[in-house]
Motif scaffolding. Structure first.
Motif, mmCIF file in Angstrom:
data_model
loop_
_atom_site.group_PDB
_atom_site.id
_atom_site.type_symbol
_atom_site.label_atom_id
_atom_site.label_comp_id
_atom_site.label_asym_id
_atom_site.label_seq_id
_atom_site.Cartn_x
_atom_site.Cartn_y
_atom_site.Cartn_z
ATOM 1 N N GLY A 1 -3.511 1.279 -3.985
ATOM 2 C CA GLY A 1 -3.145 2.691 -4.183
ATOM 3 C C GLY A 1 -2.034 2.916 -5.184
ATOM 4 N N PHE A 2 -1.663 1.882 -5.886
ATOM 5 C CA PHE A 2 -0.621 1.968 -6.907
ATOM 6 C C PHE A 2 -0.885 0.912 -7.972
ATOM 7 N N PRO A 3 -0.738 1.193 -9.260
ATOM 8 C CA PRO A 3 -0.428 2.496 -9.839
ATOM 9 C C PRO A 3 -1.658 3.392 -9.860
ATOM 10 N N ARG A 4 -1.405 4.716 -9.820
ATOM 11 C CA ARG A 4 -2.500 5.654 -9.686
ATOM 12 C C ARG A 4 -2.654 6.542 -10.910
ATOM 13 N N ASN A 5 -1.730 6.482 -11.832
ATOM 14 C CA ASN A 5 -1.860 7.274 -13.061
ATOM 15 C C ASN A 5 -1.175 6.531 -14.209
ATOM 16 N N LYS B 1 -2.702 16.186 -2.959
ATOM 17 C CA LYS B 1 -2.081 15.965 -4.277
ATOM 18 C C LYS B 1 -1.400 14.607 -4.316
ATOM 19 N N LEU B 2 -1.097 14.159 -5.538
ATOM 20 C CA LEU B 2 -0.334 12.917 -5.666
ATOM 21 C C LEU B 2 1.139 13.209 -5.372
ATOM 22 N N VAL B 3 1.790 12.266 -4.727
ATOM 23 C CA VAL B 3 3.218 12.385 -4.436
ATOM 24 C C VAL B 3 3.969 12.174 -5.757
ATOM 25 N N ILE C 1 -8.266 12.132 12.607
ATOM 26 C CA ILE C 1 -8.774 12.278 11.234
ATOM 27 C C ILE C 1 -7.574 12.553 10.342
ATOM 28 N N ARG C 2 -7.461 11.784 9.281
ATOM 29 C CA ARG C 2 -6.351 12.041 8.361
ATOM 30 C C ARG C 2 -6.503 13.431 7.764
ATOM 31 N N ASN C 3 -5.398 14.149 7.632
ATOM 32 C CA ASN C 3 -5.452 15.497 7.052
ATOM 33 C C ASN C 3 -6.124 15.493 5.694
ATOM 34 N N ASP C 4 -5.851 14.421 4.933
ATOM 35 C CA ASP C 4 -6.405 14.381 3.575
ATOM 36 C C ASP C 4 -7.848 13.879 3.557
ATOM 37 N N ASP C 5 -8.458 13.689 4.715
ATOM 38 C CA ASP C 5 -9.892 13.361 4.781
ATOM 39 C C ASP C 5 -10.733 14.599 5.091
ATOM 40 N N SER D 1 0.860 -1.182 0.000
ATOM 41 C CA SER D 1 0.000 0.000 0.000
ATOM 42 C C SER D 1 0.895 1.229 0.000
ATOM 43 N N THR D 2 0.837 2.017 -1.083
ATOM 44 C CA THR D 2 1.721 3.188 -1.146
ATOM 45 C C THR D 2 1.345 4.205 -0.066
ATOM 46 N N GLY D 3 0.050 4.343 0.213
ATOM 47 C CA GLY D 3 -0.376 5.264 1.277
ATOM 48 C C GLY D 3 0.263 4.866 2.606
ATOM 49 N N ASP D 4 0.245 3.561 2.925
ATOM 50 C CA ASP D 4 0.849 3.072 4.177
ATOM 51 C C ASP D 4 2.367 3.282 4.163
ATOM 52 N N ILE E 1 9.389 9.454 -6.117
ATOM 53 C CA ILE E 1 9.397 9.005 -4.707
ATOM 54 C C ILE E 1 8.593 7.713 -4.592
ATOM 55 N N VAL E 2 7.469 7.673 -5.329
ATOM 56 C CA VAL E 2 6.600 6.492 -5.268
ATOM 57 C C VAL E 2 7.370 5.245 -5.729
ATOM 58 N N PHE E 3 8.006 5.343 -6.882
ATOM 59 C CA PHE E 3 8.717 4.172 -7.427
ATOM 60 C C PHE E 3 9.793 3.659 -6.501
ATOM 61 N N LYS F 1 1.467 7.182 -15.997
ATOM 62 C CA LYS F 1 2.917 7.012 -15.923
ATOM 63 C C LYS F 1 3.290 5.864 -14.979
ATOM 64 N N GLN F 2 2.627 5.817 -13.834
ATOM 65 C CA GLN F 2 2.918 4.746 -12.873
ATOM 66 C C GLN F 2 2.546 3.383 -13.443
ATOM 67 N N LEU F 3 1.418 3.339 -14.160
ATOM 68 C CA LEU F 3 1.002 2.066 -14.758
ATOM 69 C C LEU F 3 2.042 1.617 -15.781
ATOM 70 N N HIS G 1 -10.885 17.550 -3.869
ATOM 71 C CA HIS G 1 -9.729 17.609 -4.761
ATOM 72 C C HIS G 1 -9.232 16.204 -5.112
ATOM 73 N N ARG G 2 -9.187 15.333 -4.125
ATOM 74 C CA ARG G 2 -8.700 13.957 -4.369
ATOM 75 C C ARG G 2 -9.612 13.213 -5.341
ATOM 76 N N LEU G 3 -10.935 13.467 -5.206
ATOM 77 C CA LEU G 3 -11.882 12.796 -6.118
ATOM 78 C C LEU G 3 -11.679 13.286 -7.548
ATOM 79 N N PHE H 1 3.989 5.616 2.656
ATOM 80 C CA PHE H 1 4.248 7.037 2.916
ATOM 81 C C PHE H 1 4.039 7.373 4.386
ATOM 82 N N ARG H 2 2.944 6.868 4.953
ATOM 83 C CA ARG H 2 2.663 7.188 6.358
ATOM 84 C C ARG H 2 3.778 6.663 7.270
ATOM 85 N N ALA H 3 4.341 5.510 6.910
ATOM 86 C CA ALA H 3 5.451 4.964 7.706
ATOM 87 C C ALA H 3 6.680 5.865 7.568
HETATM 88 P P1 AMP Z 1 -4.153 6.353 0.348
HETATM 89 O O1 AMP Z 1 -3.843 5.875 1.716
HETATM 90 O O2 AMP Z 1 -3.985 5.295 -0.725
HETATM 91 O O3 AMP Z 1 -5.481 7.055 0.238
HETATM 92 O O4 AMP Z 1 -3.026 7.467 -0.007
HETATM 93 C C1 AMP Z 1 -2.908 8.653 0.753
HETATM 94 C C2 AMP Z 1 -2.185 9.712 -0.060
HETATM 95 O O5 AMP Z 1 -0.858 9.252 -0.389
HETATM 96 C C3 AMP Z 1 -2.811 10.045 -1.409
HETATM 97 O O6 AMP Z 1 -3.840 11.001 -1.302
HETATM 98 C C4 AMP Z 1 -1.610 10.585 -2.182
HETATM 99 O O7 AMP Z 1 -1.302 11.909 -1.807
HETATM 100 C C5 AMP Z 1 -0.485 9.686 -1.694
HETATM 101 N N1 AMP Z 1 -0.325 8.497 -2.556
HETATM 102 C C6 AMP Z 1 -0.654 7.206 -2.255
HETATM 103 N N2 AMP Z 1 -0.356 6.382 -3.277
HETATM 104 C C7 AMP Z 1 0.170 7.171 -4.257
HETATM 105 C C8 AMP Z 1 0.666 6.925 -5.567
HETATM 106 N N3 AMP Z 1 0.648 5.697 -6.089
HETATM 107 N N4 AMP Z 1 1.138 7.976 -6.269
HETATM 108 C C9 AMP Z 1 1.155 9.216 -5.764
HETATM 109 N N5 AMP Z 1 0.700 9.526 -4.552
HETATM 110 C C10 AMP Z 1 0.208 8.519 -3.796
#
Ligand code: AMP
Length: 220
Positions: free
Chosen positions: A86-90, A60-62, A161-165, A33-36, A66-68, A92-94, A172-174, A38-40
């Protein structure tokens, strides 16, 4: 033994992380999980974490680089399969992932994308009720509440509450999700490798449906 790779995707708050986790518990596949990740990194205060934090807070997307870096490290684990959350998300990542798969996957290895479909209205309602614990456990105040208010059932930590929630960030995320997801759906559909699941059912029912579909495809 052939490897199985299941790529979960769906809007933020679709429950794909929960479903990916439930699937990981039933199989020997490792969840990435890319989100996890990042949080770590953020919790550990690393340079990658500090940078990622700015983007995440803004909804925003990271940056892909950094993701790769993080994903590639995780892909080195020895396992019978991977579950991506949560990956790939666009696009380029795919493309990057497909190029990587070309190098490492064998003929009989199986890759499927699993879309957890949920409407925007439902997402907005859900995310405003979501609470997290630093240990990674996720709650929903209505559908999956903690036993004691604001306290994690697992570790006793204080929920947050997560900041991005936050509402503005959710909108914006949607928007980002919709601008990127069509490419993903079209690609996997064309490959005949798209599994679509109705994500507006109870958590257990969604899990059962996922298990059924994977069993029909002889993946489990
Ligand atoms: P998530 O826990 O999957 O909702 O991810 C939380 C946040 O981490 C997202 O809103 C993005 O800012 C970032 N993120 C997670 N996965 C990716 C990814 N594959 N590419 C870019 N940003 C990501």
């Amino acid at each position: 033994m052939p490897k199985t790779i299941i790529i979960f995707f769906g809007p933020p708050g679709s429950g794909k992380g929960t479903q990916a986790q439930m699937l990981a518990q039933k199989t020997e596949w490792k969840k990435i999980s890319t989100g996890d990740l990042f949080r770590a990194e953020i919790a550990a205060g690393t340079e990658a974490g500090k940078l990622a934090d700015k983007y995440i807070k803004a909804g925003k997307l990271v940056p892909d680089k950094i993701v790769f870096g993080l994903v590639e490290k995780s892909l080195k684990q020895k396992t019978a399969g991977f579950i991506f959350d949560g990956f790939p998300r666009n696009k380029k990542q795919l493309n990057e992932l497909l190029a990587f798969f070309k190098k490492i996957l064998k003929k009989n290895d199986q890759v499927y994308a699993l879309e957890v479909a949920v409407s925007d209205e439902e997402i907005k309602q859900r995310l405003s009720q979501r609470r997290m614990c630093a240990c990674g456990k996720v709650y929903h105040l209505v559908y999956n509440p903690p036993i004691n208010k604001d306290i994690c059932d697992i570790c006793g930590g204080r929920l947050f509450i997560r900041n991005d929630d936050k509402p503005k960030v959710i909108t914006h995320r949607l928007k980002i999700y919709h601008s990127q997801s069509k490419f993903m759906t079209d690609y996997w559909q064309k490959q005949g490798r798209l599994i679509k699941i109705d994500g507006e059912q109870p958590i257990k029912k969604i899990h059962e449906e996922i298990m059924e579909k994977l069993s029909e495809l002889k993946l489990i």
